[in-house]
Motif scaffolding. Structure first.
Motif, PDB file in Angstrom:
ATOM      1  N   SER C 267      36.300  31.907  38.693  1.00 24.99           N
ATOM      2  CA  SER C 267      36.389  32.961  37.681  1.00 24.99           C
ATOM      3  C   SER C 267      35.683  34.256  38.090  1.00 24.99           C
ATOM      4  O   SER C 267      36.037  35.328  37.626  1.00 24.99           O
ATOM      5  CB  SER C 267      35.785  32.456  36.365  1.00 24.99           C
ATOM      6  N   GLY C 270      37.727  37.244  43.415  1.00 29.38           N
ATOM      7  CA  GLY C 270      39.100  37.563  43.789  1.00 29.38           C
ATOM      8  C   GLY C 270      39.164  37.601  45.302  1.00 29.38           C
ATOM      9  O   GLY C 270      38.140  37.449  45.974  1.00 29.38           O
ATOM     10  N   SER C 293      48.295  36.103  44.509  1.00 30.64           N
ATOM     11  CA  SER C 293      48.826  36.585  43.236  1.00 30.64           C
ATOM     12  C   SER C 293      49.209  35.421  42.321  1.00 30.64           C
ATOM     13  O   SER C 293      48.948  35.454  41.110  1.00 30.64           O
ATOM     14  CB  SER C 293      50.035  37.495  43.488  1.00 30.64           C
ATOM     15  N   ASP C 294      49.812  34.394  42.895  1.00 29.60           N
ATOM     16  CA  ASP C 294      50.200  33.218  42.100  1.00 29.60           C
ATOM     17  C   ASP C 294      48.990  32.566  41.434  1.00 29.60           C
ATOM     18  O   ASP C 294      49.126  31.874  40.430  1.00 29.60           O
ATOM     19  CB  ASP C 294      50.896  32.171  42.988  1.00 29.60           C
ATOM     20  N   ASN C 295      47.826  32.763  42.044  1.00 34.57           N
ATOM     21  CA  ASN C 295      46.600  32.195  41.499  1.00 34.57           C
ATOM     22  C   ASN C 295      45.765  33.221  40.736  1.00 34.57           C
ATOM     23  O   ASN C 295      44.603  32.949  40.430  1.00 34.57           O
ATOM     24  CB  ASN C 295      45.764  31.612  42.647  1.00 34.57           C
ATOM     25  N   GLY C 296      46.347  34.402  40.501  1.00 33.80           N
ATOM     26  CA  GLY C 296      45.594  35.434  39.793  1.00 33.80           C
ATOM     27  C   GLY C 296      44.413  35.960  40.596  1.00 33.80           C
ATOM     28  O   GLY C 296      43.417  36.414  40.031  1.00 33.80           O
ATOM     29  N   MET C 297      44.522  35.896  41.913  1.00 32.50           N
ATOM     30  CA  MET C 297      43.374  36.224  42.763  1.00 32.50           C
ATOM     31  C   MET C 297      43.636  37.401  43.707  1.00 32.50           C
ATOM     32  O   MET C 297      42.821  37.661  44.594  1.00 32.50           O
ATOM     33  CB  MET C 297      42.995  34.993  43.599  1.00 32.50           C
ATOM     34  N   GLN C 334      52.449  42.217  39.709  1.00 39.07           N
ATOM     35  CA  GLN C 334      51.292  41.684  38.980  1.00 39.07           C
ATOM     36  C   GLN C 334      50.551  42.802  38.243  1.00 39.07           C
ATOM     37  O   GLN C 334      49.471  42.568  37.697  1.00 39.07           O
ATOM     38  CB  GLN C 334      50.358  40.906  39.919  1.00 39.07           C
ATOM     39  N   ALA C 338      43.834  43.723  41.203  1.00 39.15           N
ATOM     40  CA  ALA C 338      42.881  43.300  40.182  1.00 39.15           C
ATOM     41  C   ALA C 338      41.465  43.695  40.570  1.00 39.15           C
ATOM     42  O   ALA C 338      40.707  42.894  41.121  1.00 39.15           O
ATOM     43  CB  ALA C 338      42.994  41.787  39.985  1.00 39.15           C
TER      44      ALA C 338
ATOM     45  N   LYS D 209      55.198  29.715  43.198  1.00 40.10           N
ATOM     46  CA  LYS D 209      54.363  29.145  42.138  1.00 40.10           C
ATOM     47  C   LYS D 209      55.113  28.031  41.410  1.00 40.10           C
ATOM     48  O   LYS D 209      54.626  26.917  41.243  1.00 40.10           O
ATOM     49  CB  LYS D 209      53.978  30.266  41.164  1.00 40.10           C
TER      50      LYS D 209
END
Ligand SMILES: [Co+2]
Ligand SMILES: [Co+2]
Ligand SMILES: [Co+2]
Ligand SMILES: [Co+2]
Ligand SMILES: [Co+2]
Ligand SMILES: [Co+2]
Ligand SMILES: [Co+2]
Ligand SMILES: [Co+2]
Lengths: 442, 442, 442, 442
Positions: C267, C270, C293-297, C334, C338, D209
């Motif tokens: 959490s 990144g 990106s698939d992992n929100g990272m 995305q 981020a 994903k």
């Protein structure tokens, strides 16, 4: 050979390394390298002609692209370049005689600091080579080959003999002259060209054709000079595909041999093959050795190993008896190295910071190669491997096959023969059988 | 060229592909390839000489080492080999004329099923080449080059011309004879040698020297036969470093040129360079082209691309305008391809199973190369890049540099010059500047 | 942002780089990067958040493993470390404001000379970060991220946070503390961990498990400290597979994400992805971006490129619009990076020795990425590519496919369904069609 | 175990392979593998749990992308698929019992021809597994693991469990069900997932994903089914980075472990590591084994070797005692393979066409690994290597280092400690020393 200590003993507590045999538990003893042991008609010392590389062992500081040096040498502290060079020579000959290598190799700039003034640098090289001459006489150590470092100085950033600027080419020539002079004076058995910057960073700014012609021109110029001045040794080219350039002109054995043939230089040259350069070029070491040997060009070896997972020249110490057994078998088959020897172009890891590490590294390397020589000798003495290989080609030793080899058959003849003999039987290449055979002697 | 449909239309619903320009949204139209557009004094058609590869496009079934074919061809169903070959020819010439390629290329076994009886196979090749001759006449399509497949048949598992068993060499000769005959009959501009099995799986069972000599002998034998029988085209060798063998003798441009020089074959041969084979050998495509061009050997191209993350010959359709712009600039500088053309040695992916995919793939490939030709033309017309490159070598165009090139300077002269001129200035190679310049035209 | 000149103008004759559009012939103008141009709802400046890397651009001297530096900086001459650091800051902010980058990044040791005394070094970092703060205020330039160099100092030769000796780990902690302090003070948007020595040279002397646990422990320790001291930015890990180590623990995106998940760090972190590190790990840059990106990272990017023929980190300036168009499309999908930006972790070639080369290099890099953003925007606006991709998975959006996704089907159900539906039709993956579609926007 | 001959003896003239010791000259005898020899408390047989791979040894025909098969099997001639399968089983169990391997492994489609009708295929698998059960009972040979081939059938060209089309996923499920049923029936110790098509050919058409989620879903579905139906063995995933796909989701150990953790599958799974897949992923085999072992996931091994100069899965028989000694040492340290064994996922070369070659290949492979086990045992018994490694980390076993490990130190504490202890001494990593130590036991 006797251990010679200079002004100061640099490797205190380490005596001359002795052969103690495979059962020894002493990490500072040879387990395979027994210089007087006779194998295939010659002593190990005569076969292997081990040489210590001045650059890695006495100059290399362990720096890498991500950090400065970690090896701090007690012989590298004097402020006067001549004094520092003399101290380094003390350390070098102490190490060489303690490890028991009959030869050494050096670049001009390893021996003594470079000067941008060609005259001053020539004078420095003369100074240190006088010292080397005395050390050689005292110890019995000999010079395997000399060379000029034409890659470190910033002036060579665009090439040395292949620099687009003639002024830099002239400086390369000046450095070559002085390095050749020193090699002749010291009785070097060979003179090596390794063209670290003789390649390109980008084709966009490079005339490869003209650069290769300049390189050939410089080689001719050096050969003429060296022969006129009494050099009787061999010239070697050491192939390497890349690094520091994107592409280096002396890519691999086949490329260099093609180049030498194109520019009528074959007769004066042999190859100095390095394991890690073979693998960087996408070849096995055995392949490079065989290509060279098939052309009568297998002359000298740079002993080390690469890392199959890392794409740069790691120059690690040799450890692999498979790699070296295959190479030594090729050397034995051609009756020994043509003029050269086996030079440890290998460096301790950056984190191998104990003085003893230099000894461990060379002991391991020399043992690996000595053991491989024994394996190669067993393979040839046993004979089955070479017999099986020869038998595969028996159909060319007489009859129509021999006529084909002699150029007596036309394409119609081959068609006619094929029609008559029908479909040939499949003949196994027996690769696994031969791999097992090799494994038996390892 | 007119579209020719055979007994049956195989690509129904797809008409002749037209040039519609960059604003077209039609996936079955050319956006760059306008065959009549004049660039640098010639039409695009004359420059590029596109050829369709019979093997991938009409025979390749999408199989890979982990699964059988996924492409099921309606022309591949008849039980009689001659009928099946004729049906395939219908499909092939329909496609070639619809896509608008002026040339095609084939291996003997692409055209018609092999027979182990050389006579029967020669008769089959004669049969299908008669059909090809008619198709050529009808359509205006021409044969870029012919070749014999000397790698698929199990008899070649240990090599074809380099097989240790002379009987297999004889069969290779038989096949070569019939393929050369067909090439001559069909007016092929060239004849290609790609030695898929001419290499080794293991050095342990291989006499590389003897195998290379046999290969040279076979080339001489073929040249003699072809010339005697009226062949006026070029012979090409296509380098590839490995796969299916561990090591292939025709490794890369430099190796092949060295081989041809060694065996006195240079004058009859040129190189057919493939993008993916360049990258497998550790070179850029531009490098291979430049090496060949510098030696007057850049003759023909196999268009495709590899995958930088996968280590086998993926033979994908070309998409990269950087790769091709650099290559086309080399071709333009040497005044065009020497005798050959640009052959799509490329295959759809195994999962590209729609008939239209074959069209998309070629449209994309032809557009990529046509666009690259336009970029290369802009680079040369703009001129700054070549001017900057030439200027780097100006010091060799006169004065001492020119004397060096002419071999008039001895090593002492270089030393003297270096001493006099002092330290040369650092001259930037301007790589990033030149990369930006290239980027401006892409 | 206004150009700020310090005590002395270091890049004389070069003014602020302006956008002049594609028709400009000015090598010191942007052809694509127009910071105020709105694309997909944001200005280019907001999208790209370009940052200049202090290390390569103001410290890197062009040295490589085969030669010392060729870049001699006028700001690198003062003998006092604080003065030299201040001069370098003058040069840096002059360059950053002239090139027009809104951000910069630095390691502690880039900013000012290291001292082995942690207190003295902390004080130096404080000194120079005060200067940076003033420069930021004056110019409007901001800190994208800070970091500590835990790889150059010889003490880290066996690792920093993963060193087998706790004393070294403590020193790593000391350096981290001071670099985090500086990052907080300067309002850095992120803090980066790149573990150059956090790996192994040999498995023979390494306890990988314990080292990885120590690494995780240090990350937790840093996060706790930084949050307690008011850091509100993101923590980034920058994957790299090897070099200088044989194997680095932060190998690639998948490995780092697995590590962060294992040690409950997901959490807070990144990824900062570098092009050349992706290719060294055997991946495309797009692959690494997509995994992250698939992992929100997918948080930040290090812009450069590798060389597909050379196996080390060449860190060249980006030139390839294909590579960047695919990456920018992922970023756009995305909704932007981020927390991070695009940092030029790229260096001029060793032989790019003109001061202007630093500008050419960045102009080319920024234009390459800006152009790629435009291409990515066109792809998404056109929409067909994403629509085709989504359509391939439609069978999972409802019915039995959706039930499968929801875990409602047992293996027997799948068997039953397969039996009922019979053999599915082959559905083309349309790869060549999609490659053409991409090519249309490039 | 007793040799069992079926309807017909397929390997006539070759008896059960015996252990004869290192001095044997018999190419059809073991020189190291003595199944009853006790090493480290267990027999070699118990340690190594050798398994024969049905696919390579009894199905593989020697075909490659450039040519069809060269291995023509006398058991592969009957026209009825059930009869052909039964004949193959005769040959297989004859070979397995003659070579003396206690285990075998198979894919469903190795055992018997596939049918596109799931019911018919399930019935065929039932038929052949009944035969296998009898053969097992008769011979004592056991099933190491079973698996379903979800990559050859054309329906899987876009993936099996990760296919974008749910219908194909259903077929994958059907095949999995029947293969799991057979594995349970035959008492298989494990069930393997190797996802040959579970990856992508192009990111342009792939939702990575969603595909990975589908893969995890299928694994959960299989585990639930197998446990419900009495399977008590282990599930294994076999990592491979690419081929036949461009990128495979089960890239390497770290990636697979991360995936299993993400989707809560860790407890049911172990890894089946293949040497050649390790090297294709840019890792040593030892690295992959150590990563798995550190996570408690080192469960089973696929024995073979790759070729460092060729970039595809060559699956050659193992010959390298260095590679295997390091791996076996890891296995010994963790107390044996967790549930699996050592399966020869290796194939004779295409040109190894003699029936005896299959025996030579396995004899060499088994001896290589047995010899490596002896070396590993000597390393551990000698103990110095592990002691030296442990000693490097001693500073974490107590005092502040232990507190760090326990998370009791804050970043300020580390700063304080560093300030107090001053500059740590450089401690050599002793890599060359350890390499010599390894060499001593090889
Ligand atoms: Co060397
Ligand atoms: Co090297
Ligand atoms: Co080709
Ligand atoms: Co190819
Ligand atoms: Co970076
Ligand atoms: Co990098
Ligand atoms: Co496997
Ligand atoms: Co494999």
């Amino acid at each position: 050979m006797s251990v010679i200590i200079g002004q100061k003993e640099y490797f205190k507590g380490i005596e001359k390394i002795k052969f103690e045999g495979v059962d020894s538990d002493n990490p500072l003893a040879f387990r395979y390298y027994d210089e007087n042991r006779v194998v295939a008609g010659k002593t190990m010392k005569e076969h292997l002609r081990f040489a210590i590389a001045y650059w890695h062992s006495f100059c290399g500081d362990g720096s890498d692209p991500f950090g400065p040096g970690t090896h701090h040498y007690p012989w590298d502290v004097a402020s006067d370049p001549r004094q520092r060079a003399a101290d380094k020579a003390d350390a070098a000959f102490e190490f060489i005689t303690k490890i028991g290598a009959p030869f050494y190799c050096f670049h001009d700039v390893d021996a003594i600091d470079q000067s941008n003034d060609p005259k001053e640098f020539a004078s420095r090289v003369q100074y240190i080579s006088d010292i080397f001459a005395k050390k050689q006489a005292e110890s019995g150590v000999q010079l395997l080959w000399g060379t000029a470092n034409l890659f470190s100085n910033e002036r060579y950033m665009n090439g040395a003999s292949t620099n687009p600027n003639f002024e830099v080419v002239a400086h390369a020539g000046a450095q070559l002259k002085s390095a050749i002079d020193a090699t002749i004076k010291l009785g070097g058995r060979g003179y090596v060209f390794w063209g670290g910057r003789e390649g390109y960073m980008s084709l966009l700014n490079t005339n490869m054709k003209r650069e290769r012609e300049h390189f050939a021109r410089m080689l001719h110029t050096c050969v003429e000079y060296a022969r006129r001045n009494g050099f009787t040794g061999k010239f070697f080219i050491e192939p390497k595909p890349c690094e520091p350039t994107k592409h280096q002109y002396d890519y691999d054995s086949a490329t260099v041999i093609g180049f030498l043939r194109e520019f009528d230089l074959l007769s004066e040259f042999g190859l100095n093959l390095e394991v890690n350069h073979a693998t960087l070029a996408g070849h096995t070491f055995a392949h490079e050795c065989q290509v060279a040997s098939d052309n009568g060009m297998l002359a000298s070896l740079d002993a080390n190993r690469g890392d199959y997972q890392n794409g740069w020249d790691t120059d690690q110490f040799p450890t692999d008896i498979y790699e070296w057994a295959e190479a030594m078998a090729i050397v034995l088959r051609q009756g020994g190295l043509a003029g050269g020897g086996i030079n440890f172009d290998a460096k301790r890891r950056r984190n191998s910071t104990d003085a003893a590490d230099l000894f461990y590294a060379h002991v391991g390397g020399m043992d690996t190669i000595a053991r491989s020589l024994l394996i190669a000798d067993k393979i040839l003495t046993h004979g089955e491997m070479d017999k099986l290989k020869a038998a595969r080609y028996a159909s060319f030793d007489s009859g129509k096959g021999a006529e084909f080899e002699q150029g007596k058959l036309k394409l119609e003849d081959l068609y006619q023969i094929a029609t008559e003999i029908g479909e040939p039987a499949l003949i196994s290449g027996k690769q696994e059988y031969l791999e097992n055979l090799l494994g038996r002697f390892v």
